[in-house]
Enzyme design. Structure first.
Site, PDB file in Angstrom:
ATOM      1  N   SER A 198       8.304  89.332 -68.219  1.00  0.00           N
ATOM      2  CA  SER A 198       7.629  88.323 -69.020  1.00  0.00           C
ATOM      3  C   SER A 198       6.320  88.891 -69.557  1.00  0.00           C
ATOM      4  CB  SER A 198       7.437  87.055 -68.196  1.00  0.00           C
ATOM      5  OG  SER A 198       7.091  85.960 -69.012  1.00  0.00           O
ATOM      6  N   GLU A 326      17.376  82.643 -71.230  1.00  0.00           N
ATOM      7  CA  GLU A 326      15.943  82.759 -70.983  1.00  0.00           C
ATOM      8  C   GLU A 326      15.236  81.403 -70.932  1.00  0.00           C
ATOM      9  OE1 GLU A 326      13.982  85.209 -70.283  1.00  0.00           O
ATOM     10  OE2 GLU A 326      14.961  87.070 -70.876  1.00  0.00           O
ATOM     11  N   HIS A 414      15.049  82.613 -67.358  1.00  0.00           N
ATOM     12  CA  HIS A 414      13.865  83.461 -67.295  1.00  0.00           C
ATOM     13  C   HIS A 414      13.388  83.573 -65.848  1.00  0.00           C
ATOM     14  CE1 HIS A 414      10.414  85.393 -69.148  1.00  0.00           C
ATOM     15  NE2 HIS A 414       9.583  84.617 -68.472  1.00  0.00           N
TER      16      HIS A 414
END
Length: 511
Positions: A198, A326, A414
């Site tokens: 990230s 995600e 994610h």
């Protein structure tokens, strides 16, 4: 009795509490099963007083032996707003710029080194996070390092009178510490791989093209990097808006008067109304954070895609990828189901191809297309395009996608890759999930092991175990219960974004 005590103390020192001499002084760690761990080693001077918003300063030498048994205090963030960085010492957190080392062999092993750069929307960072424990990766044959670095206003706001990208400068300082000290912990300073997810992955993409980071690492792994890099104008406007919440200006002299709690509160106030700025701040106003790396022409000369395509970092081996679902992390949360207004805003500001999404995903609901769009714009396509850019610049690059999930509600969302890679989501936790599919508890161990093996192989040899990426075959490692190598699986989205060029985000207009 006295002799026995002396021998016992020596045994503890060598076998249970090993000591290592770093360039600045000696540290004492702890042996935990078959890994030696050193926690909370300071790599830079405390960023307090005159150093609060400055570039990091190397740590000064100390006498004696410092215990490195506990993680260092976290940097300022919403969950940690005590004395840190305001010059006080009440909670000890002025020593927040620290790092941790996990080593399976303190001898002259010259093991590959994996340096973890944690994500957290540029708002959160705490290397004590139990989901980022490096022990399991270290047992796979590497020395693992993690660090605290400044976030929020202190790390990423544009402030007149101090350098930009201070959080990334902290990362560079930690990488210098690795170069100078990691051999004593069994690592090879000539074989360092940075890996992060990230915001951490996006920082790594920036490090690839930053002159100050040249020569500090040999390989890089970018996991789910968001594609947001700010122009100076955009970053200036955002910082000014945060400062207005405090009734001041975004200068080092003005902001230094405020304690960390005031800065995090002002940031939170702007985050709550950030969508209101979409007409001037553009698509970044639809993300969960007002911060990103700043393309200032000096510390970060250009956005990563253009720089890599022109040959920057062509000598760095790059492994990059994303998860399949995600944005499910955000839509699956309570209250995360998008309203009609949010869906309209996303398709208005994030893409010019709303009709193409309807054609490409005809069976999806508007909410599902919203999720796919946000996955594409924020994470998936920036990653794919970075792989294209690295290949165009002549650098070796490999691509992956995590498609495995343990339940259909959250999917391969994610940050799931972090739990798998570090092995901190246990089979029992998966088994207890009410929506877990029948074989998930068995599969999670194998999928995590597959990823860990490939990451360590890449860090060791530069080869993760499948064919390199190129824009013709688009060879991609897809992690499922039985991993495969195949053409890039998100072909529908790839075609929609094939003519888009990711670059620095700028203000759309000024008042």
């Amino acid at each position: 009795m006295q002799t026995f005590g002396s021998r016992e103390s020596e045994y503890l020192r060598v076998h249970i509490e090993p000591e290592i001499r770093t360039a600045a002084g000696a540290v004492r760690g702890r042996r935990e099963n078959d890994v030696v761990v050193f926690r909370g080693i300071r790599y830079a001077e405390p960023p307090v007083g005159a150093r609060r918003f400055a570039a990091p300063v190397p740590v000064r030498r100390w006498d004696g032996v410092r215990d490195a048994m506990d993680f260092g205090p976290p940097v300022p963030q919403a969950s940690n707003t005590g004395a840190v960085m305001s010059g006080g010492t009440g909670d000890g957190s002025e020593d927040c710029l620290s790092l941790n080392v996990w080593s399976p062999d303190l001898g002259a092993a010259r093991l590959p080194v994996l340096v973890w750069i944690q994500g957290g929307t540029y708002l959160e960072n705490n290397s004590a996070n139990p989901h980022c424990d490096g022990a399991l990766i270290a047992r796979s044959g590497a020395v693992v390092v993690s660090m605290n670095y400044r976030v929020g206003v202190d790390g990423f706001a544009r402030i007149t009178g101090v350098p930009d990208n201070r959080g990334i400068l902290d990362q560079i300082a930690a990488l210098h510490w690795v170069q100078n000290n990691i051999a004593a912990f069994g690592g090879d300073p000539a074989n360092v791989t940075v890996f992060g997810e990230s915001a951490g992955g996006a920082c790594i993409a920036a490090l690839l093209v930053m002159p100050l980071a040249a020569g500090l690492f040999r390989r890089a792994i970018c996991q789910s990097m968001p594609g947001t890099y700010f122009s100076e104008r955009l970053a200036t406007e955002i910082s000014a808006t945060i400062a207005i919440e405090l009734g001041t200006e975004a200068t080092v002299g003005d902001l230094a008067r405020f304690p960390p709690r005031a800065l995090t509160d002002a940031t939170d106030a702007v985050i709550r109304k950030i969508p209101d700025f979409v007409d001037s701040w553009g698509p970044m106003a639809l993300t969960p954070t007002p911060f990103s790396p700043i393309v200032d022409g000096e510390i970060l000369p250009r956005a990563p895609w253009r720089a890599l395509a022109d040959g920057a970092a062509r000598d760095i081996d790059l492994l990059i990828g994303h998860t399949r679902d995600e944005y499910r992390l955000y839509t699956s949360r309570p209250g995360g189901n998008p309203t009609d207004a949010r869906i309209t805003a996303a398709f208005t500001h994030l893409t010019t191809s709303s009709e193409l999404y309807r054609i490409a995903y005809p069976d999806a609901t508007p909410a599902q297309r919203f999720e796919v769009l946000n996955s594409d714009w924020l994470f998936r396509m920036p990653s794919l395009h970075l792989a294209d850019a690295a290949h165009a610049g002549g650098g070796p690059v490999w691509l992956y996608e995590l498609a495995w999930s343990f339940n259909s509600e959250e999917g391969a969302s994610h940050a799931l890759d972090v739990l798998l890679l570090f092995g901190t989501l246990s089979p029992d936790e998966v088994r207890a999930h009410p929506s877990a599919h029948p074989n998930a508890a068995t599969e999670i161990t194998h999928v995590g092991q597959d990823m860990r093996t490939d990451w360590v192989s890449f860090a060791t040899t530069g080869e993760p175990g499948w064919a390199p990426y190129d824009p013709v075959t688009r060879s991609t490692r897809v992690y499922t219960a039985a991993p495969t190598t195949q053409p890039y699986p998100e072909e529908r989205s790839r075609r929609i974004w094939s003519t888009h060029r990711f670059d620095t985000l700028d203000l759309l207009h000024t008042d």
